[in-house]
Design a protein around this motif. Structure first.
Motif, mmCIF file in Angstrom:
data_model
loop_
_atom_site.group_PDB
_atom_site.id
_atom_site.type_symbol
_atom_site.label_atom_id
_atom_site.label_comp_id
_atom_site.label_asym_id
_atom_site.label_seq_id
_atom_site.Cartn_x
_atom_site.Cartn_y
_atom_site.Cartn_z
ATOM 1 N N MET A 1 0.854 -1.181 0.000
ATOM 2 C CA MET A 1 0.000 0.000 0.000
ATOM 3 C C MET A 1 0.902 1.248 0.000
ATOM 4 N N LYS A 3 1.524 5.147 0.638
ATOM 5 C CA LYS A 3 0.982 6.133 1.591
ATOM 6 C C LYS A 3 1.256 7.555 1.116
ATOM 7 N N ASP A 9 -3.628 5.944 3.072
ATOM 8 C CA ASP A 9 -3.605 5.129 1.856
ATOM 9 C C ASP A 9 -3.828 6.031 0.639
ATOM 10 N N LYS A 10 -2.888 6.009 -0.290
ATOM 11 C CA LYS A 10 -2.925 6.914 -1.447
ATOM 12 C C LYS A 10 -4.170 6.695 -2.310
ATOM 13 N N GLU A 11 -4.522 5.447 -2.543
ATOM 14 C CA GLU A 11 -5.680 5.138 -3.387
ATOM 15 C C GLU A 11 -6.984 5.653 -2.758
ATOM 16 N N LYS A 12 -7.141 5.415 -1.458
ATOM 17 C CA LYS A 12 -8.341 5.889 -0.764
ATOM 18 C C LYS A 12 -8.363 7.416 -0.697
ATOM 19 N N ALA A 128 -10.902 5.366 5.255
ATOM 20 C CA ALA A 128 -9.524 5.741 4.919
ATOM 21 C C ALA A 128 -8.724 6.189 6.137
#
Length: 156
Positions: A1, A3, A9-12, A128
């Motif tokens: 994951m 960050k 979390d970058k995606e969230k 998130a």
């Protein structure tokens, strides 16, 4: 994951930025509605509603800045064109509304739409672990629920 610099979390976080931009666009449309209502309201409730709409658009202006700054904090870019606002927005647009009850109903329906977006963001920000966004949404929601209650009391 992967960050972010905030440890999220970058995606969230990227998904939250998109959701916050949706909220930003809708707040901009809501703000413009309130300006129009403030300018165009007529009738026996003019003085009361003229002041109320100014109070609401002043509050919206602050919230717009808070949302845009949260997008920047999350390393995103806030939407900033009317073209984007119209494309992304779902708040009803009021044109040439001067009747008191119609104006208040427009505000209530706009706030109801904003609440729906904010609740989705609240859920996503909780998932998130983004306490900053979560706290902001909680504050917005509590305040807007009270405003809806008061405006509905005025309508009844």
């Amino acid at each position: 994951m992967t960050k972010t610099i905030l440890g999220l979390d970058k995606e969230k976080t990227n998904a939250l930025v998109a959701d916050l931009n949706t909220l930003l666009a809708n707040f901009q449309l809501y703000y413009q509605n309130l300006r129009g209502l403030h300018w165009n309201i007529k009738g026996k409730n003019f003085f009361e509603l003229h002041v109320k709409f100014e109070e609401l658009y002043t509050d919206s202006q602050m919230k717009i800045d808070m949302i845009a700054e949260r997008v920047l904090t999350l390393q995103g870019e806030p939407l900033h064109t009317f073209e984007d606002y119209i494309k992304v927005g779902s708040v009803p647009v009021g044109k040439s509304v001067s009747n008191d009850e119609e104006a208040v109903r427009l505000v209530v329906s706009s706030l109801t739409e904003l609440l729906s977006i904010e609740r989705n963001i609240l859920e996503a920000s909780d998932d998130a672990n983004d306490e900053g966004t979560n706290s902001m949404m909680s504050d917005f929601i509590a305040e807007q629920e009270k405003t809806i209650w008061m405006l509905n009391a005025w309508l009844n």
